[in-house]
Design a protein around this motif. Structure first.
Motif, mmCIF file in Angstrom:
data_model
loop_
_atom_site.group_PDB
_atom_site.id
_atom_site.type_symbol
_atom_site.label_atom_id
_atom_site.label_comp_id
_atom_site.label_asym_id
_atom_site.label_seq_id
_atom_site.Cartn_x
_atom_site.Cartn_y
_atom_site.Cartn_z
ATOM 1 N N UNK A 89 0.842 -1.193 0.000
ATOM 2 C CA UNK A 89 0.000 0.000 0.000
ATOM 3 C C UNK A 89 0.880 1.248 0.000
ATOM 4 N N UNK A 90 1.935 1.222 0.811
ATOM 5 C CA UNK A 90 2.867 2.348 0.896
ATOM 6 C C UNK A 90 3.434 2.698 -0.481
ATOM 7 N N UNK A 111 3.876 2.231 12.330
ATOM 8 C CA UNK A 111 4.496 2.940 11.216
ATOM 9 C C UNK A 111 5.375 2.056 10.332
ATOM 10 N N UNK A 112 5.663 0.818 10.757
ATOM 11 C CA UNK A 112 6.589 -0.012 9.978
ATOM 12 C C UNK A 112 6.067 -0.265 8.566
ATOM 13 N N UNK A 113 6.978 -0.217 7.599
ATOM 14 C CA UNK A 113 6.638 -0.655 6.247
ATOM 15 C C UNK A 113 6.906 -2.162 6.241
ATOM 16 N N UNK A 114 5.837 -2.949 6.344
ATOM 17 C CA UNK A 114 5.994 -4.382 6.634
ATOM 18 C C UNK A 114 6.850 -5.104 5.592
ATOM 19 N N UNK A 115 6.678 -4.742 4.298
ATOM 20 C CA UNK A 115 7.440 -5.460 3.272
ATOM 21 C C UNK A 115 8.923 -5.106 3.335
ATOM 22 N N UNK A 149 14.245 -9.193 7.757
ATOM 23 C CA UNK A 149 14.091 -10.633 8.012
ATOM 24 C C UNK A 149 14.627 -11.479 6.856
ATOM 25 N N UNK A 150 15.034 -10.829 5.781
ATOM 26 C CA UNK A 150 15.630 -11.566 4.659
ATOM 27 C C UNK A 150 14.682 -12.536 3.968
ATOM 28 N N UNK A 151 13.397 -12.213 3.989
ATOM 29 C CA UNK A 151 12.421 -13.086 3.321
ATOM 30 C C UNK A 151 12.224 -12.598 1.885
ATOM 31 N N UNK A 152 12.202 -13.523 0.952
ATOM 32 C CA UNK A 152 12.057 -13.189 -0.454
ATOM 33 C C UNK A 152 10.572 -13.254 -0.842
ATOM 34 N N UNK A 153 9.951 -12.081 -1.004
ATOM 35 C CA UNK A 153 8.555 -12.030 -1.437
ATOM 36 C C UNK A 153 8.557 -12.211 -2.944
#
Lengths: 240, 240
Positions: B87-88, B159-163, B170-174
């Motif tokens: 969304x951001x 406020x965190x931009x989760x992605x 967290x080094x997760x590959x979306x």
């Protein structure tokens, strides 16, 4: 409806078809009856019921919820974005029978927006109610230049597959489309056609199709029953 | 609001910004005032008004209708499908300011569907109200495995931009997403958050994000104000 116990079609396939028709016709609201109830009602084994139900789960028409029963999935028609298709093609892809009923055809000069979008002074409207397995699913308003409209008019607009006529008979190359999707509230006339309560939420789409020279060919405004229709897409992540 | 006649910002840019804020805050309903009214109200020339208005037309916020006036376009935020964004990112792409307010976070075990989709026994929910230029636009319900949720909890979820956190920290590959779009009716709580009348039509989206191994990472359910948000796509024709 009852099953043919000595017919050539396996019982679970017959049961699946009956349940499917009942679901699509709105016979059940949220859940289907329990396994035991279906076994008793149709005089079949638990195995037959399970096979029929799992076929419908596989088709996306039912969803199982552990310990709570088997629920009707909301949206049988999935319109896969990524490339654009006609309503007829989308419904056929779901294994359903497409249908249509002509609501209006003829020249118009309002709304202004259509003239701007198609870059014309006057335009041609073909408005149809669209069905999948005889259930009203959508109202499609196809807008064309009067030149194209006059050609389309020569066909039976109640049943014509418009993109087939445009592509095969009129030799028009439907090349690229820009589509926008949002939602809104059904007005009285639309809700009657779609067989939904007035002011229901409806899924709205606008799509402009261009030929390879960038000339606008068709502007399509569609109104969908949201309990019956969804847009779907598979995407990769944007890398910036 | 009034214009600074001796400031460094050109008058038409100031006027554009004022009109834009008024439009986004719902100050006008369907139309903006006539050129003459705007000239008189803001004590500016016709040229200034025309330049301000044509900037807003160019941004897709206004639409001119010949002889009828200048109308407010329905949908300021365009979410371009084809690749998936947060969304951001979507709101920033529109030149607007993203914002969020945390509504809920914590572990949950219902609804059942989420567990099936994420292939877990328990899950973590982060629910936020999302803003664009301080206007409520959407409610986002992010569902994760408890493993990921426990990590995300360490950040300021208001406020965190989760992605960004998922990808960078967290080094997760979306990798890939499957999204489904339809519409529905707002329930009381949602309509209060979104500042729309109860039972209004809302645009609904469900999206499941996978990592490159096909493991489900996030299930996202979003509820959008349809007057403020649309999904958009450009497509080529299916050839069969």
């Amino acid at each position: 409806m009852s099953l043919e116990f000595d017919g050539p079609v396996p019982l679970h396939v017959q049961l699946k078809q009956i349940l499917r028709d009942e679901i699509m016709n709105g016979y059940y609201k949220k859940k289907i009856p329990s396994e035991r109830e279906l076994m008793e009602h149709y005089s079949v084994s638990r195995t037959t019921v399970r096979m029929a139900v799992s076929m419908l789960v596989h088709e996306g028409i039912l969803e199982k919820s552990h310990g709570k029963g088997t629920f009707i999935s909301n949206v049988p028609v999935q319109d896969w974005l990524g490339s654009f298709s006609s309503f007829t093609e989308t419904v056929k892809n779901m294994g359903m029978k497409p249908g249509s009923k002509l609501l209006y055809y003829g020249k118009k000069s309002i709304p202004e927006k259509i003239k701007q979008v198609l870059e014309v002074e006057e335009f041609y409207l073909i408005e149809r109610l669209r069905f999948a397995d005889d259930i009203p699913m959508a109202i499609e308003k196809h807008y064309y230049s009067t030149e194209i409209g006059n050609e389309l008019e020569k066909y039976d607009l109640d049943s014509a597959v418009l993109y087939d006529v445009l592509e095969s008979s009129l030799g028009i190359n439907l090349w690229k489309a820009k589509q926008s999707i949002t939602s809104g509230q059904a007005i009285e006339q639309d809700s009657k056609c779609l067989d939904i309560p007035e002011s229901s939420s409806v899924l709205l789409s606008e799509r402009l199709i261009y030929d390879p020279n960038g000339k606008p060919i068709e502007f399509l405004k569609s109104i969908f029953r949201p309990d019956m229709y969804s847009f779907n897409i598979e995407m990769m992540r944007t890398r910036e």
